[in-house]
Design an enzyme around this catalytic site. Structure first.
Site: not given
Length: 407
Positions: A18, A98, A127, A179
């Site tokens: 990404d 995060r 996220d 992922s």
């Protein structure tokens, strides 16, 4: 701020699929803006290798690598562990990483005078919420760019097409295009064959698991460990005094070779859908088990039961990106109070994915062997008769009324 006015963007950069394509995409779609890449080191190890060269080759002006490991452990992992916070069996590995990364992004964005912060989270995932709620807490004025909510790319295959067209090197192929999220606490796998919950995860396939072996491939001899805690915080492992960070890293090695910490989970995402993932959390699984074992003798019944109730709320808050909220802070204050006497030693035996209890001791133990014994003791068993009469009085009165009404 209008799109054309954005001149400098700070990008949450991992070097994965990404974020690798986001750098050229930002420059193409935001007037050749300056892109400053920021990676937060939360223990992803080899994933940080070669990042600066890669970021600059794809168009970033610079790369910051922030050492966040101590902050991550002490301010996020340990508070969650002390709370026994678990979301549907998941030990929150991505969830509590995060906010510490997003906080670092804001620090750099303010330092650099950036106009916006960009992340590579999809519009389907959790996220995006975790990053953006943290950014809103520390920089409520900051513009946020989320390419997955803007671009025409619809899949990871199309992302690879974009990367190939722009000569962006990738560490993955279309066949290994899971992922993943990796840090010192865990590794998650999603996508490809895992998207069908009817497919068995290929945990014995070489290269699939990275932090551990499958329970079937673990060694045939059990391994015993001892841990000591002070006020709920791990302080020694096998007699050696260590920081919480080093204990977790060592437990990853120990748990990994014993097949500890594998979770195959269909979870309920914040955005409403169910998703399936494979989680590797070897050290964290052992740490949680040891801490909960010690709590069984150091917490009174009312506190233990209320703490278990609130652990669900705590886990929901963390999973849903609400770390920086008054409620989470209040729950942490409650948890810290409960941990004052969670001090002692735990022995565990590890064997092929199992954690077996092998002994627990504490000077604050509420376990009274004399009272609990089936042998002779000073406990007056006749006391229970009056207690049962009073405890059962509401039931007895209700039964009498029911009988009367039936006549």
């Amino acid at each position: 701020m209008k799109k054309e006015d954005i001149k400098k963007v700070v990008l949450a950069y991992s070097g994965g699929l990404d974020t690798s394509i986001i750098i050229p995409w930002l420059k193409e779609n935001y007037n050749n803006c300056e892109v400053i890449a920021v990676s937060g080191n939360v223990g992803q190890a080899d994933e940080l290798e070669g990042l600066e060269e890669k970021a600059k080759k794809t168009g970033a002006s610079k790369l910051y690598v922030l050492d966040l490991m101590d902050e991550y452990v002490n301010d996020f992992i340990i508070p969650c562990m002390k709370a026994d916070a678990v979301y549907e069996g998941y030990l929150l590995g991505t969830s509590h990483a995060r906010p510490v990364i997003a906080k670092g992004l804001v620090d750099i964005a303010l330092k650099e005078g950036a106009d916006a912060i960009c992340h590579g989270c999809t519009g389907k995932g959790n996220d995006q919420v975790r990053f953006e709620l943290t950014i809103k807490h520390f920089a409520p004025h900051m513009q946020i760019i989320a390419p997955w909510r803007e671009w025409s790319i619809k899949s990871r295959d199309e992302e690879i097409d974009y990367a190939e067209a722009h000569n962006i090197p990738l560490r993955i192929s279309r066949e290994t295009n899971y992922s993943k999220d990796k840090n010192m606490w865990h590794l998650s796998h999603e996508g490809l064959d895992l998207e069908d919950p009817g497919n068995e995860a290929q945990i014995e396939k070489p290269g699939f698991l990275e932090m551990m072996v499958s329970p079937m491939q673990a060694k045939d001899e059990p391994e015993t460990i001892e841990m000591e805690f002070e006020s709920g915080i791990p302080v020694t492992l096998n007699g050696e005094k260590m920081s919480a960070k080093d204990i977790i890293l060592k437990l990853n090695e120990i748990g990994g070779r014993n097949g500890i910490g594998l979770l195959d989970l269909v979870e309920n995402r914040l955005v409403g859908m169910k998703s399936r993932g494979i989680y590797e959390t070897p050290g964290g699984t052992i740490l949680y088990a040891a801490h909960e074992y010690l709590e069984t003798i150091t917490l009174d019944k009312m506190t233990a039961h209320k703490k278990a109730e609130l652990a669900l709320t705590f886990a929901d808050l963390v999973y849903n990106g609400q770390w920086y909220t008054p409620l989470r802070e209040a729950l942490s204050a409650f948890v810290d109070k409960t941990q004052e006497n969670v001090t002692g030693k735990v022995k565990l035996k590890l064997y092929k994915g199992n954690i077996l209890k092998a002994g627990v001791w504490s000077e604050y133990s509420l376990y009274n062997e004399e009272l609990a014994s089936f042998g002779e003791s000073d406990y007056d068993q006749t006391d229970s008769k009056g207690f049962i009469n009073l405890y059962g009085l509401p039931i007895q009165v209700q039964a009498m009324l029911d009988k009367k009404l039936k006549k």
